[in-house]
Design a protein around this motif. Structure first.
Motif, PDB file in Angstrom:
ATOM      1  N   THR A 176       5.513   6.649  -0.332  1.00  0.00           N
ATOM      2  CA  THR A 176       6.173   5.387  -0.673  1.00  0.00           C
ATOM      3  C   THR A 176       5.384   4.253  -0.029  1.00  0.00           C
ATOM      4  O   THR A 176       4.304   4.476   0.525  1.00  0.00           O
ATOM      5  CB  THR A 176       7.635   5.385  -0.196  1.00  0.00           C
ATOM      6  N   GLY A 177       5.913   3.027  -0.087  1.00  0.00           N
ATOM      7  CA  GLY A 177       5.232   1.898   0.530  1.00  0.00           C
ATOM      8  C   GLY A 177       5.318   1.958   2.045  1.00  0.00           C
ATOM      9  O   GLY A 177       6.346   2.323   2.602  1.00  0.00           O
ATOM     10  N   SER A 178       4.229   1.587   2.708  1.00  0.00           N
ATOM     11  CA  SER A 178       4.178   1.583   4.171  1.00  0.00           C
ATOM     12  C   SER A 178       4.268   0.151   4.670  1.00  0.00           C
ATOM     13  O   SER A 178       3.438  -0.690   4.303  1.00  0.00           O
ATOM     14  CB  SER A 178       2.879   2.217   4.664  1.00  0.00           C
ATOM     15  N   GLU A 190      12.624   1.989   0.246  1.00  0.00           N
ATOM     16  CA  GLU A 190      11.660   1.547   1.259  1.00  0.00           C
ATOM     17  C   GLU A 190      10.564   0.695   0.633  1.00  0.00           C
ATOM     18  O   GLU A 190      10.223  -0.384   1.130  1.00  0.00           O
ATOM     19  CB  GLU A 190      11.059   2.781   1.950  1.00  0.00           C
ATOM     20  N   SER A 191      10.009   1.160  -0.473  1.00  0.00           N
ATOM     21  CA  SER A 191       8.884   0.456  -1.087  1.00  0.00           C
ATOM     22  C   SER A 191       9.301  -0.889  -1.682  1.00  0.00           C
ATOM     23  O   SER A 191       8.610  -1.900  -1.510  1.00  0.00           O
ATOM     24  CB  SER A 191       8.253   1.335  -2.175  1.00  0.00           C
ATOM     25  N   ILE A 192      10.444  -0.913  -2.365  1.00  0.00           N
ATOM     26  CA  ILE A 192      10.877  -2.165  -3.001  1.00  0.00           C
ATOM     27  C   ILE A 192      11.292  -3.193  -1.952  1.00  0.00           C
ATOM     28  O   ILE A 192      11.029  -4.394  -2.100  1.00  0.00           O
ATOM     29  CB  ILE A 192      12.014  -1.887  -4.002  1.00  0.00           C
ATOM     30  N   ALA A 193      11.909  -2.733  -0.866  1.00  0.00           N
ATOM     31  CA  ALA A 193      12.266  -3.663   0.211  1.00  0.00           C
ATOM     32  C   ALA A 193      11.012  -4.304   0.796  1.00  0.00           C
ATOM     33  O   ALA A 193      10.985  -5.518   1.066  1.00  0.00           O
ATOM     34  CB  ALA A 193      13.040  -2.920   1.298  1.00  0.00           C
ATOM     35  N   ILE A 194       9.962  -3.509   0.988  1.00  0.00           N
ATOM     36  CA  ILE A 194       8.698  -4.035   1.511  1.00  0.00           C
ATOM     37  C   ILE A 194       8.073  -5.012   0.518  1.00  0.00           C
ATOM     38  O   ILE A 194       7.617  -6.110   0.889  1.00  0.00           O
ATOM     39  CB  ILE A 194       7.733  -2.866   1.813  1.00  0.00           C
ATOM     40  N   ALA A 195       8.057  -4.623  -0.766  1.00  0.00           N
ATOM     41  CA  ALA A 195       7.458  -5.487  -1.789  1.00  0.00           C
ATOM     42  C   ALA A 195       8.187  -6.827  -1.871  1.00  0.00           C
ATOM     43  O   ALA A 195       7.556  -7.892  -1.961  1.00  0.00           O
ATOM     44  CB  ALA A 195       7.488  -4.783  -3.152  1.00  0.00           C
ATOM     45  N   LYS A 196       9.519  -6.805  -1.834  1.00  0.00           N
ATOM     46  CA  LYS A 196      10.291  -8.051  -1.898  1.00  0.00           C
ATOM     47  C   LYS A 196      10.037  -8.929  -0.676  1.00  0.00           C
ATOM     48  O   LYS A 196       9.929 -10.160  -0.786  1.00  0.00           O
ATOM     49  CB  LYS A 196      11.786  -7.731  -2.013  1.00  0.00           C
ATOM     50  N   ALA A 197       9.939  -8.305   0.501  1.00  0.00           N
ATOM     51  CA  ALA A 197       9.720  -9.067   1.728  1.00  0.00           C
ATOM     52  C   ALA A 197       8.388  -9.808   1.680  1.00  0.00           C
ATOM     53  O   ALA A 197       8.317 -11.006   1.994  1.00  0.00           O
ATOM     54  CB  ALA A 197       9.769  -8.126   2.937  1.00  0.00           C
ATOM     55  N   THR A 201       0.857  -1.187   0.000  1.00  0.00           N
ATOM     56  CA  THR A 201       0.000   0.000   0.000  1.00  0.00           C
ATOM     57  C   THR A 201       0.896   1.241   0.000  1.00  0.00           C
ATOM     58  O   THR A 201       1.820   1.332   0.799  1.00  0.00           O
ATOM     59  CB  THR A 201      -0.926   0.044   1.234  1.00  0.00           C
ATOM     60  N   LEU A 202       0.623   2.158  -0.922  1.00  0.00           N
ATOM     61  CA  LEU A 202       1.402   3.386  -1.035  1.00  0.00           C
ATOM     62  C   LEU A 202       0.699   4.516  -0.298  1.00  0.00           C
ATOM     63  O   LEU A 202      -0.527   4.629  -0.337  1.00  0.00           O
ATOM     64  CB  LEU A 202       1.586   3.784  -2.504  1.00  0.00           C
ATOM     65  N   GLY A 203       1.481   5.355   0.369  1.00  0.00           N
ATOM     66  CA  GLY A 203       0.921   6.491   1.084  1.00  0.00           C
ATOM     67  C   GLY A 203       1.988   7.157   1.929  1.00  0.00           C
ATOM     68  O   GLY A 203       3.170   6.808   1.860  1.00  0.00           O
ATOM     69  N   PRO A 204       1.599   8.122   2.748  1.00  0.00           N
ATOM     70  CA  PRO A 204       2.579   8.802   3.603  1.00  0.00           C
ATOM     71  C   PRO A 204       3.157   7.838   4.634  1.00  0.00           C
ATOM     72  O   PRO A 204       2.450   6.983   5.164  1.00  0.00           O
ATOM     73  CB  PRO A 204       1.765   9.917   4.268  1.00  0.00           C
TER      74      PRO A 204
END
Length: 574
Positions: A348-350, A307-314, A89-92
């Motif tokens: 970015t990704g939260s 931040e976002s790509i690390a979250i997506a990969k995890a 999910t993208l946001g602040p």
């Protein structure tokens, strides 16, 4: 029939290309009622988490609270079309809000322009396939920054818990003035803030302690209720605190510091401002604004992507699917570009909201649409109610959100595995208290220096025998040629008598013109002293390059042992 096959092939190719750029085409044709139910449930749950967090993160960014909501809805729509992770999910977020605050200093117009410029940089990186640049930001740098950011953000909310005013934003001054102004603390804010913190921590521990070992229907139902309340704890605590504040305010008792007046309704859709006007009426041009952004214009897009790509990969690894890193860059870039047209600041990704999304059982990125609708409904109808939200309750939400980011255990792990990694970690950590963007740049510079040093000073294991065997255990590249030449001269050519050398090149996978030039000079030096430089264990590609270079006196052997035995026989014959 053959002509139809020829015409269908390009169509198939163009459709697959379209699917690569629009991942929604890969899951939308298979969409069903079960997926819809799960996506709606997840979207509602994440939406109730997003609204209070967005309001709180706007405070961190130094912006009016409505800008948090302006930044929270565009990502759900864009990511549904362009994203490759069902969970993200993208946001602040806390980190992006802190970075935004450090760059724009709480000026809304500049925050919106920053979103546009960050989005353009991210989208261009995606189109040029530059996602690999993120690989140069090492784990110690990331950890050092996130730990420092968590401390900075968390302590920055202490003033709101205490209800004190006039505290500077710079970290060290903030620490001094927060303690200096403790006598000015408002009892109502302190009590409410501590109660909110206690409730949030309790609900968080209740959620983490839930087990699934009981089979009774009653306990299963109770666990679901506890899980639902704990998951939506931010919204529950903020609503409860707002009702308490409202009950005091209607009787004219100003016990709490409340959010106050907010702009009602949806944000207008318009291009972001390319100039700004100061309080005294001076017009600041686009070029001057960009100059004021400085290094933040490079740091914020990179950290957002990271931040976002690390979250997506995890979460892709956890839920057994694959993501496309460059497509993720494009999704974030387009989100920030389009967000700037609705007065959003960079997003970015939260991690927290993505975890809630995954745990609720989301099936596709369409859950983000439901979350965005919840945010839009809040903007359209609930803004008057946000007037009564106590700042202490938002501060409690932020502190609980960033507290898990302080990972002190990572220091012990780095000490055990590689002590040198602590250097970029502490450089990033300490410099981030001065200015967050300088902390990241400083950490990357130290990491890069360590990386270059290891390339320029490879490990060379020396084994003495009839001659000398030197094992290039970490490869050979052009920064290392002078070091290798120095070792060979001091250990073999400048001793009496000179010694032959066998170079174990089994780890050498790349060679360039600088290395070839240095090797040509070394071979000449060995020939003058009537000893040999023998290359052993060469990979076929490296052997081909060396043979093509036509080095005078070049000798090679497939095996190190054979090369040493051959050199021993030569010495005995001599």
């Amino acid at each position: 029939r053959s002509s139809s096959r020829k015409t269908s092939a390009p169509c198939c190719c163009s459709y697959s290309t379209l699917k690569a750029w629009l991942p929604i085409l890969s899951w939308l044709p298979k969409y069903n009622l079960k997926w819809l139910k799960m996506d709606v449930l997840a979207g509602l749950t994440v939406g109730l988490t997003t609204v209070p967090q967005a309001l709180a993160y706007a405070e961190v960014a130094g912006l009016p609270v409505q800008f948090g909501l302006y930044s929270a809805f565009m990502g759900g729509f864009i990511y549904t079309f362009l994203g490759t992770s069902k969970d993200v999910t993208l946001g602040p977020t806390a980190i992006m809000s802190l970075l935004c605050s450090s760059v724009v200093g709480g000026q809304p117009h500049r925050a919106v322009l920053l979103s546009l410029l960050c989005g353009l940089i991210q989208a261009v990186m995606a189109l040029l396939r530059l996602g690999f640049l993120l690989d140069f930001i090492s784990f110690p740098v990331i950890k050092g920054f996130t730990c420092a950011a968590a401390v900075t953000i968390g302590f920055g909310q202490v003033k709101n818990i205490l209800g004190i005013q006039g505290v500077p934003q710079q970290f060290f001054l903030e620490v001094y003035y927060t303690f200096h102004k403790i006598p000015e603390a408002r009892i109502g804010d302190v009590v409410l803030g501590l109660i909110c913190l206690a409730l949030l921590v309790t609900l968080m521990f209740m959620k983490s302690s839930l087990t699934s070992d009981s089979d009774s229907t009653c306990s299963m139902y109770a666990r679901k209720v506890v899980w639902a309340v704990a998951t939506m704890r931010n919204a529950a605590v903020v609503i409860a605190a707002s009702l308490i504040a409202f009950s005091w305010e209607v009787y004219g008792n100003h016990v709490f510091t409340i959010t106050g007046k907010t702009t009602r309704g949806l944000p207008p859709f318009r291009p972001p401002p390319t100039s700004d006007t100061t309080a005294n009426g001076t017009v600041v041009s686009f070029g001057e604004i960009v100059k004021d952004f400085g290094g933040g214009l490079a740091v914020i897009p990179f950290m957002g992507l990271l931040e976002s790509i690390a979250i997506a990969k995890a979460f892709a690894s956890q839920n057994d699917y694959r993501i496309d890193a460059n497509q993720e860059l494009l999704a974030i870039g387009v989100t920030n570009i389009m967000g700037s047209f609705v007065s959003a600041y960079p997003v970015t990704g939260s991690f927290g909201r993505t975890a809630v999304n995954s745990q609720t059982g989301v099936c596709t990125p369409a859950g983000g649409v439901v979350t965005s609708v919840i945010v839009l409904l809040s903007l359209a109808f609930l803004m008057p109610a946000f007037y009564y939200i106590p700042k202490a309750s938002l501060a409690a939400v932020i502190i609980c959100a960033v507290a898990p980011m302080v990972d002190y255990r990572v220091v012990a792990k780095m000490w055990r595995i590689r002590k040198l990694d602590l250097l970029p970690f502490f450089v990033t950590f300490l410099m981030s208290f001065w200015a967050v963007q300088y902390g990241i740049v400083g950490g990357i510079a130290v990491s890069g220096a360590l990386l270059l040093y290891s390339m320029a000073r490879p490990q060379i294991e020396v084994q003495r025998g009839e001659g000398e065997m030197k094992d290039l255990s970490s490869g050979l590249s052009f920064p290392a040629t002078e070091y290798l030449s120095h070792i060979i001269h001091t250990r073999a050519l400048q001793v009496s008598p000179p010694r032959s050398v066998v170079l174990d090149c089994s780890h050498v996978s790349v060679i360039d013109y600088t290395v070839i030039s240095e090797l040509r000079d070394l071979l000449r030096q060995f020939k003058l002293r009537e000893v040999h430089l023998i290359f052993a264990g060469l990979q076929p590609s490296i052997l081909k390059v060396l043979l093509a270079a036509d080095l005078e006196g070049f000798r090679h052997n497939h095996s190190v042992d054979e090369a040493l035995q051959m050199e021993s026989r030569n010495l005995l014959d001599d």
